[in-house]
Scaffold this motif. Structure first.
Motif, PDB file in Angstrom:
ATOM      1  N   GLN A 244       0.836  -1.185   0.000  1.00  0.00           N
ATOM      2  CA  GLN A 244       0.000   0.000   0.000  1.00  0.00           C
ATOM      3  C   GLN A 244       0.878   1.243   0.000  1.00  0.00           C
ATOM      4  OE1 GLN A 244      -2.448   0.211   3.493  1.00  0.00           O
ATOM      5  NE2 GLN A 244      -0.732   0.119   4.898  1.00  0.00           N
ATOM      6  N   ILE A 245       0.351   2.320  -0.592  1.00  0.00           N
ATOM      7  CA  ILE A 245       1.059   3.598  -0.676  1.00  0.00           C
ATOM      8  C   ILE A 245       0.092   4.694  -0.254  1.00  0.00           C
ATOM      9  CG2 ILE A 245       2.274   5.213  -2.176  1.00  0.00           C
ATOM     10  CD1 ILE A 245       2.942   2.859  -3.997  1.00  0.00           C
ATOM     11  N   THR A 246       0.549   5.583   0.637  1.00  0.00           N
ATOM     12  CA  THR A 246      -0.264   6.690   1.122  1.00  0.00           C
ATOM     13  C   THR A 246       0.502   7.983   0.950  1.00  0.00           C
ATOM     14  OG1 THR A 246      -1.313   5.264   2.767  1.00  0.00           O
ATOM     15  CG2 THR A 246      -1.508   7.628   3.107  1.00  0.00           C
ATOM     16  N   GLY A 247      -0.190   9.028   0.496  1.00  0.00           N
ATOM     17  CA  GLY A 247       0.468  10.308   0.313  1.00  0.00           C
ATOM     18  C   GLY A 247      -0.433  11.474   0.675  1.00  0.00           C
ATOM     19  N   TYR A 248       0.182  12.558   1.173  1.00  0.00           N
ATOM     20  CA  TYR A 248      -0.514  13.806   1.491  1.00  0.00           C
ATOM     21  C   TYR A 248       0.225  14.935   0.780  1.00  0.00           C
ATOM     22  CZ  TYR A 248      -2.845  11.412   5.390  1.00  0.00           C
ATOM     23  OH  TYR A 248      -3.592  10.559   6.160  1.00  0.00           O
ATOM     24  N   ALA A 249      -0.516  15.952   0.330  1.00  0.00           N
ATOM     25  CA  ALA A 249       0.117  17.089  -0.333  1.00  0.00           C
ATOM     26  C   ALA A 249      -0.694  18.349  -0.085  1.00  0.00           C
ATOM     27  CB  ALA A 249       0.246  16.836  -1.836  1.00  0.00           C
ATOM     28  N   THR A 250      -0.002  19.449   0.175  1.00  0.00           N
ATOM     29  CA  THR A 250      -0.631  20.753   0.342  1.00  0.00           C
ATOM     30  C   THR A 250       0.434  21.819   0.132  1.00  0.00           C
ATOM     31  OG1 THR A 250      -2.013  22.125   1.795  1.00  0.00           O
ATOM     32  CG2 THR A 250      -0.209  20.928   2.828  1.00  0.00           C
ATOM     33  N   ARG A 251      -0.013  23.045   0.121  1.00  0.00           N
ATOM     34  CA  ARG A 251       0.898  24.194   0.111  1.00  0.00           C
ATOM     35  C   ARG A 251       0.423  25.127   1.204  1.00  0.00           C
ATOM     36  NH1 ARG A 251       4.715  26.593  -2.985  1.00  0.00           N
ATOM     37  NH2 ARG A 251       4.837  28.874  -2.957  1.00  0.00           N
ATOM     38  N   SER A 252       1.244  25.282   2.220  1.00  0.00           N
ATOM     39  CA  SER A 252       0.814  26.082   3.364  1.00  0.00           C
ATOM     40  C   SER A 252       2.022  26.743   4.006  1.00  0.00           C
ATOM     41  CB  SER A 252       0.082  25.216   4.391  1.00  0.00           C
ATOM     42  OG  SER A 252       0.959  24.258   4.955  1.00  0.00           O
ATOM     43  N   SER A 253       1.737  27.676   4.886  1.00  0.00           N
ATOM     44  CA  SER A 253       2.807  28.370   5.599  1.00  0.00           C
ATOM     45  C   SER A 253       3.327  27.497   6.722  1.00  0.00           C
ATOM     46  CB  SER A 253       2.290  29.700   6.154  1.00  0.00           C
ATOM     47  OG  SER A 253       1.228  29.469   7.064  1.00  0.00           O
TER      48      SER A 253
END
Length: 752
Positions: free
Chosen positions: A287-296
């Protein structure tokens, strides 16, 4: 809308009350409320032999009417066709039309194990249900669907009117009816027996009798398959991100793989997305899990000040594959964009992210491991360049099948290479042979003789980049030879005591090794040395291979165990004595630096499954001061319990050994159940470290780190919880403050 039916089976034994693991998997794999089914393949058609199978029946009596050309079976009628069966008080078969009408205590079981109960039921000659009155469909996965009436549409689907669905038990253990804590009401339900799909129209969720949110497009499966769709959203309020709303879409890509995509919206941060892919193969799963965002974010551990907006994320994956009966490969990897991402978004509180890949070969007499390790530090003040990467790490062991001098021989070869981007690099290899012989004397003593020989080769450079001098070793190539001989004697003495059985086992051990060039060898894996009950009788009290406890020492102590019905008490206590009086490589405060060691022990007490207590201690050999005091205790059952964990390390170890800092901490947790299904719960973690444990501190030793308090409802099909949590320590943009969360888990509906 009042429904003229009840979610109740005709008899107490007919209700399906267990929540099987398949039902939990069904919820997690999104038999989702609020979702339209997509890409749901129909079940494969029945084989020709099943389709042509005759209908067999049995009954107490049988009659035939010439005028209507109908056959009537009465009294305990049972009809079977393949995996299907129908039981009823009376069955009338019209030979002209092919229709079968059943009445009285009807129970139909289909090929998937679902059970249909009704007052009257029309069937075709293949035992497929048609018109029915006051029916109850008990699904194999635990749900129940009741309706006032139903009929078969021209396309073969069963259409139900005024329907109610729930996965709750409708009877208690005594067979008395109970009101479900939740149910779904619907104006119309269609059941496609071919595709095994149940579709709801005009559905609404009722919780404790109160009508709540509508559930348009609700689709379930009667055979427990997961289907694509939306999961119920989550809502949370936190100090770092404000109000959080998250929604997950589940996509079933096949019988062995799926994908879950989640979107997060915050009032105090930019949105974030995450995804998880899982697959089962013929050789294993991953299994592969990922999170992504652009934040301060607020950088920590560096020279930058103030917040800055960056891409931020987290990637994790793991899997294991069995390549052959002997060979397997395992991999696990975790990496984060920065040190506060996981804490800020409440994904994990780990302060290190470890990644490993390993190939193993195992047979009855040998073991081979080829591995690589890497770690990302998330700790404030740690330099990533000082964190080692171990690649490769090779370990091979072989046990010789034939005895030598009455004992068993095990051979071992080990190699490891450690690199750092801004630190010391070390390579190590050794080979050793170990001989063990175990004998039982005529008086019952268990005697074990051990002999070990080992040769080491080390190479290191940039040793001066290691801050702690005793860990550096000498640069360049270094060699070391080791020989150890040991004898361990145990003498179990059995007797009666206080209505039970006690076993007192005095124990004595002698271990001898020549003086070694320990400090010339780099120390990478044997730093956190501390005397405790688990290593009291070990051949080498150091935790790794790089340091060896040399000289001659005697270790003595005893184990005591007492048992009677419901009770079990066990105790271990011991001490060691070293013949040589010269200084050793063991720092003061470890309990091993003097000729006589400190006294260590452990006591465990259990009373049934109600009381569990473990106490570990270390007493100073000179003044009996408590250098280690560790308590883990739990009392209660699954619904009402109290737990406490306390640790105080007061060893007075010099600050040079950064791996062995003293500390004091307290952990408490508890739950109190009331009103059958309700409970209140709470927990807390407190740092009690003061100047006695760490002289560099300026505070007097009480700091709450994290507390939690909540109230929960938990029955056979519904879990509700309102939780308040407060974090008292801020790290960068992972702020201190309060977090509120409402959790709901509804059986068979995909709630989390």
């Amino acid at each position: 809308m009042h429904l003229p039916v009840r979610l109740r089976s005709p008899c107490p034994r007919c209700a399906l009350r267990g929540w099987k693991s398949g039902a939990l998997a069904l919820a997690l794999l999104a038999i989702a409320s609020g979702a339209q089914a997509q890409d749901v393949p129909p079940n494969p058609p029945a084989s020709e032999s099943e389709a042509d199978a005759p209908v067999a029946f049995e009954a107490d009596g049988l009659s035939y009417d010439d005028a209507s050309d109908s056959v009537t079976a009465f009294g305990n009628v049972v009809m079977r066709r393949g995996d299907q069966s129908v039981r009823a008080d009376k069955v009338v078969w019209n030979r002209k039309t092919g229709e079968v009408e059943a009445s009285g205590s009807i129970r139909l079981v289909d090929a998937d194990g679902n059970q249909l109960f009704a007052d009257s039921l029309m069937l075709d000659d293949e035992l497929r249900a048609g018109a029915m009155q006051n029916m109850l469909l008990a699904l194999r996965e635990g749900g129940r669907l009741a309706a006032a009436n139903g009929s078969r549409a021209p396309d073969g689907t069963v259409v139900l009117s005024n329907a109610v669905y729930s996965a709750c038990a409708v009877e208690d253990s005594a067979g008395c009816p109970v009101t479900p804590s939740w149910r779904i009401t619907a104006e119309r339900v269609t059941y496609d027996d071919t595709k095994k799909l149940i579709r709801f129209k005009g559905a609404r969720l009722e919780l404790f009798g109160a009508r709540l949110l509508p559930m348009p497009g609700l689709v379930l499966t009667s055979d427990g398959r997961p289907i694509s769709g939306l999961l119920i959203p989550d809502v949370r309020l936190s100090a770092s991100n404000g109000v959080e709303f998250s929604q997950t879409y589940y996509k079933r890509l096949g019988n062995n793989r799926d994908l879950a995509l989640t979107g997060y919206v915050y009032t105090a941060a930019l949105p974030m997305i995450s995804g998880q892919y899982r697959q089962l193969t013929s050789m294993g799963a991953y299994q592969i899990t990922g999170y992504a965002t652009r934040s301060s974010r607020i950088p920590i551990g560096g020279a930058a000040a103030g917040s800055q907006r960056d891409f931020r994320g987290y990637l994790a994956g793991n899997g294991r594959f069995q390549l052959s009966p002997n060979w397997s490969i395992m991999a696990s990897g975790r990496v984060a964009s920065d040190r506060t991402f996981l804490r800020r978004y409440d994904i994990s509180r780990d302060d290190r992210l470890r990644s490993v890949i390993e190939a193993e070969r195992i047979d009855p007499n040998s073991y081979l491991s080829i591995a690589g390790w890497a770690t990302q530090t998330l700790r404030v003040g740690d330099a990533q360049g000082q964190v080692p990467v171990a690649l490769p790490v090779i370990d091979y062991r072989r046990r010789l099948p034939d005895a030598v001098l009455g004992g068993k021989i095990e051979l071992q070869a080990n190699s490891m290479a450690i690199t750092r981007t801004t630190g010391q690099d070390t390579q190590r290899a050794f080979a050793q042979a170990r001989w063990d012989m175990r004998r039982i004397t005529g008086l019952g003593q268990e005697v074990t003789f051990t002999a070990l020989a080992r040769g080491d080769v080390y190479n290191s450079d940039e040793n001066n980049l290691t801050a702690t001098a005793v860990y550096r070793g000498n640069p360049g190539w270094q060699t070391r030879g080791l020989a150890t001989a040991a004898m361990d004697v145990k003498w179990p003495l059995l007797g009666e005591f206080l209505g039970g059985t006690q076993v007192l086992t005095p124990r004595f051990q002698v271990v001898a090794s020549p003086n070694l060039r320990n400090l010339a060898i780099p120390n990478e894996d044997a730093r956190a040395i501390d005397l405790e009950d688990s290593n009291l009788f070990a051949l080498n009290r150091f935790p790794g291979y790089d340091r060896i406890e040399d000289g001659v020492r005697f270790t003595y102590g005893f184990d005591w165990q007492w048992e009677r019905p419901g009770w079990r008490v066990s105790t271990t206590i011991g001490q060691s004595y070293r013949l040589t009086s010269k200084p050793t490589l063991l720092p003061d405060g470890t309990g091993l630096s003097s000729r006589s060691s400190d006294i260590v022990g452990r006591t465990e007490i259990r009373f049934k499954d109600f009381v569990r207590l473990t106490h570990r201690f270390r007493l100073d050999k000179d003044n009996f001061a408590v250098r280690r005091n560790e308590i883990d205790a739990a009392i209660g059952n699954e619904r009402t319990y109290a737990e406490i964990g306390y640790l105080r390390l007061n060893r007075n170890i010099a600050a040079i050994a950064e791996d062995l800092k003293d500390r004091e901490e307290l952990r408490v947790a508890g739950r109190v159940a009331f009103a059958r299904y309700w409970s209140v719960f709470g927990s807390g973690v407190f740092n009690l470290t003061g100047k006695n444990e760490d002289p560099t501190l300026t505070t007097d030793g009480f700091q709450a780190l994290r507390t939690r308090l909540g109230v929960a409802y938990d029955d056979d099909c519904l879990q509700l919880a309102l939780t308040w949590r407060r974090d008292f320590v801020a790290t960068g943009d992972a702020r201190r403050g309060n977090t509120f969360q409402v959790s709901i888990a509804v059986r068979n509906l995909g709630f989390r």
